[in-house]
Write a protein that holds these residues in place. Structure first.
Motif: not given
Length: 778
Positions: A135, A114, A145, A323, A142-143, A132, A111-112, A105
């Motif tokens: 960002k 979500s 992951i 991921s 938060k992303e 998570y 990439q996110d 990360h």
């Protein structure tokens, strides 16, 4: 170069053109119109079978998608994925534990997720299954992951019910049971069975002891990402009273002789499978194998409570999941996430429970009746409920690297618990600082840019006549250059470009923090190399390593070549047998030697023990400091000797073959004349053989020196990555660890260039001083 006939040039041009047309059409005829989703994973064989079945089911339901699954080892997956993302490619999906996500990360490689998993859909996931991170850029958002599909990677106690009818509930009971099962049945001083075994080389296996005494790897007030404040750096907590007490308890097990003196993962695994260990602490990846091993009655139990503190031995656990590559395009990303949805569906989650006996990521699956009837699943679930989620912070890798040498020294008897805790803390703080270090441009940047421009212009001016000549030849001999073009491209791709790219990296700030946006900052990395206090110790050790190995390679090689060149029976058989060490892959040979150097069960110690029954042999071994049993892999000096012995075995056949070829080219008349002059065999060897072997031996010695200086395989595999205590490193293994364990890419590139110039200068001076290229008859 003369001109070829016009008809030949036309025919050659049409032939090449026709060949390319055939290749293009052949490729088009085989083209698959489906969208290909590449998945890199770390699944075990049983998991791979389930994965292959689910891929087949998914492709049947999604005819426009094709899943291409490739297995990668843990380190290979991490390093190859980082390199692929940097090049703008890579697999769409990566599957594995969550502990590497912090680094991936931070490098901006993921990439996110979500948008593919809205909030209502996430509610059915067990806490910790979704990973998570804040960002990038300091945002408070938060992303998502990683999407986990199962939990695991946790330790538990596996016991053999033939020796242990009931598992221990406390550490006092653990010690009592282990003591009853540690037996020296024949009285030879070597135990036939141990009460307890685990991996002494990796600190991950020491975490249950640490948590049982109230310790943890990070300070509790600074939790890693997933529950951390944005921008907060976790602080190590390795030098605490709880940590010291935990390490003291581990050492007490060795004093009680209920565990082996040295024990890596392979030995612990082998001892338990063969019934020579009553209990083992190992992870969920190994349980199915133990349960299916004939001759033992294995069962899984929760780790005991520490009697001294009343706290349970809590293991780390982590989710395994998917991921998404940052380079995945919209179509490929959508297809990849369709596959992730399939793998987290109820049907697949049920298969994970029933066929793999692993814990699912969905809450609804935890109600499966199998959790009540299957003892292994019940114990696994109870152990995770007793455990702690593994931190996903990048700093965890620095903590592991900091803990490993003192942990090994502690269990090897070379460090006290208090000293080990202090060393772990100091090293962790230093390594975390190195990971987050920001290299900014210094005063040398302008000089570096100017020097680069001057070198490019100088190369153009120096080679201008060759460039002009090339243009003339190209017009006259296009076909010849077309045939040479593929080899030129290969040389440029695998030698020229990587070399100059490495030079640029050595002048850059490429690191964890600047992985995709690095820039040239000057000579800062080179300055850091020369002021690193560890470098010079490792450098002189590398010189010793190279000198000793090459000396033995040459001495043994020449001696055996002289023997084989003489009138002996079975010469062909001996040649084949002596070439075997060189013919067998170095990877296999190094691991075989590591097994033979085991303290209690290795062939080398068993041989020394038998030989020491004879007084002269015992006296000689004592004089050499090799009185058996020798702690080959647990003592710094002996570990270095073990690496040298393995490398000598690998290297002498090359020198033997070179010397044998040189000997067969020496005229026999010279030896006949020497015998007429009553020259002894030593005089013949010194005055005829050695001088005439010089033209072939000296270049071979140069090559052998370079190969040995850069021989990562033997040191890394025999010593298991520089063990014990990171004290057996040579420069090339030191570089490897700096780059891949601490993400110091610029520093590693600079150190590798320093090594290159060292070897270049040595080779030029050695060949010039020895006049290796001159004729021996000149």
């Amino acid at each position: 170069m003369g001109k070829e006939p016009q008809s030949f040039r036309v025919f050659g041009g049409w032939s090449i053109g026709g060949l390319w047309v055939l290749i293009v059409f052949a490729g088009c005829s085989q083209r698959d119109s489906r969208t290909v989703i590449t998945l890199w994973h770390q699944s075990r064989p049983a998991e791979q079978r389930v994965l292959a079945d689910e891929i087949e089911r998914f492709e049947a339901a999604h005819p426009t998608l094709r899943i291409r699954a490739l297995y990668k080892e843990t380190e290979e997956l991490r390093s190859a994925f980082q390199a692929a993302v940097l090049a703008g490619t890579g697999p769409e999906l990566v599957y594995g534990p969550s502990d590497v996500l912090g680094a991936l990360h931070a490098m901006g490689t993921l990439q996110d997720l979500s948008e593919w998993y809205p909030e209502p859909e996430r509610e059915d996931f067990v806490e910790g299954a979704l990973t998570y991170f804040p960002k990038m850029g300091g945002s408070t958002a938060k992303e998502l992951i990683q999407i986990g599909d199962r939990f695991g990677n946790h330790l538990a106690l596996v016991y053999n019910r033939r020796y242990v009818p009931t598992p221990p509930a406390t550490t006092d009971e653990l010690i009592a049971i282990a003591a009853r099962n540690s037996l020296d049945e024949d009285g030879d001083g070597r135990k036939e069975r141990y009460g307890l075994v685990w991996n002494f080389t990796e600190p991950f296996f020491g975490i249950p002891y640490l948590t049982g005494y109230g310790g943890w790897v990070f300070e509790e007030k600074s939790k890693p990402p997933g529950g951390s404040e944005v921008g907060e750096t976790p602080k190590p907590a390795l030098d605490t009273p709880g940590a010291v007490a935990a390490w003291r308890f581990m050492q007490s097990l060795q004093r009680l002789e209920v565990v082996p003196k040295n024990c890596d993962y392979e030995l612990a695994d082998s001892l338990f499978k063969t019934g020579r260990a009553a209990m083992i602490i190992n992870g969920d990846w190994s349980w199915a194998d133990y349960l299916a091993t004939p001759g033992i009655d294995a069962a899984v139990a929760v780790l005991p409570v520490v009697s001294e503190t009343g706290q349970p031995m809590r293991t780390m656990f982590s989710p395994k999941g998917y991921s998404l590559n940052v380079n995945a395009g919209p179509v490929a990303a959508a297809g990849a996430m369709e596959f992730v949805h399939h793998m987290t569906s109820d049907d697949v989650q049920r298969r994970i429970v029933h066929e793999l006996r692993m814990l699912p990521a969905r809450r609804s699956m935890l109600e499966d009746p199998l959790f009540e009837t299957d003892e292994t699943l019940r114990a696994s679930r109870a152990q995770i409920q007793n455990g702690r989620l593994m931190p996903t912070a990048t700093e965890l890798r620095a903590v592991w690297d900091a803990m490993r040498p003192p942990y090994q020294a502690l269990l090897g008897g070379g460090m006290t618990p208090a000293a080990a805790a202090t060393a772990m803390q100091r090293s962790a703080e230093k390594k975390i600082e190195q990971i987050h270090a920001e290299a900014t441009p210094d005063g040398s940047l302008a000089a570096v840019n100017l020097a680069g421009l001057v070198l490019v212009l100088g190369l153009i001016i120096w080679q201008r006549k060759n460039f002009v000549q090339f243009c003339r030849d190209w017009r006259q001999n296009k076909l010849a250059y077309l045939f040479a073009f593929p080899s030129i491209v290969c040389i440029f791709a695998v030698i020229v470009f990587p070399f100059f790219y490495n030079i640029v990296l050595s002048l850059s700030n490429m690191s964890l923090a600047n992985y995709r946006d690095w820039r040239v900052v000057g000579l800062r990395n080179y300055a850091e190399v020369f002021v690193d206090p560890n470098i010079w110790f490792v450098f002189w050790k590398t010189i010793l390593w190279t000198a000793v190995n090459v000396a033995f390679h040459v001495a043994l090689g020449v001696m055996l070549a002289v023997a084989l060149n003489g009138p002996i029976r079975g010469k062909s058989l001996y040649r084949v047998m002596l070439i075997i060490p060189w013919a067998v892959p170095a990877y296999i040979t190094a691991l075989s030697w590591r097994g033979m150097f085991d303290y209690e069960y290795g062939a080398v110690n068993l041989l020394f023990t038998q030989a020491a029954r004879f007084a002269p042999v015992a006296w000689l071994l004592g004089m050499l400091g090799l009185t058996p049993p020798v702690n080959w892999l647990g003592d710094v000096t002996h570990a270095f000797q073990a690496c040298v012995m393995a490398n000598v075995w690998l290297g002498f056949p090359f020198m033997m073959v070179i010397a044998l070829g040189g000997l067969q080219g020496i005229p026999q008349e010279l030896y006949e004349a020497a015998r007429i002059d009553r020259a002894s065999r030593w005089q013949q060897f010194r005055l005829i053989t050695l001088p005439l072997l010089r033209p072939v031996l000296l270049p071979a010695i140069t090559l052998g020196t370079i190969w040995t200086f850069n021989n990562l395989n033997v040191v890394w595999l025999v010593s298991n990555g520089g063990e014990p205590f990171d004290a057996t490193h040579i420069l090339v293994s030191y570089v490897y660890k700096a780059v891949f364990n601490q993400y110091r890419y610029g520093y590693g590139a600079a150190l590798s260039m320093v090594i290159f110039f060292m070897l270049l200068v040595f080779s030029l001076l050695f060949l010039r001083r020895t006049r290796a290229t001159e004729s021996v008859y000149g």
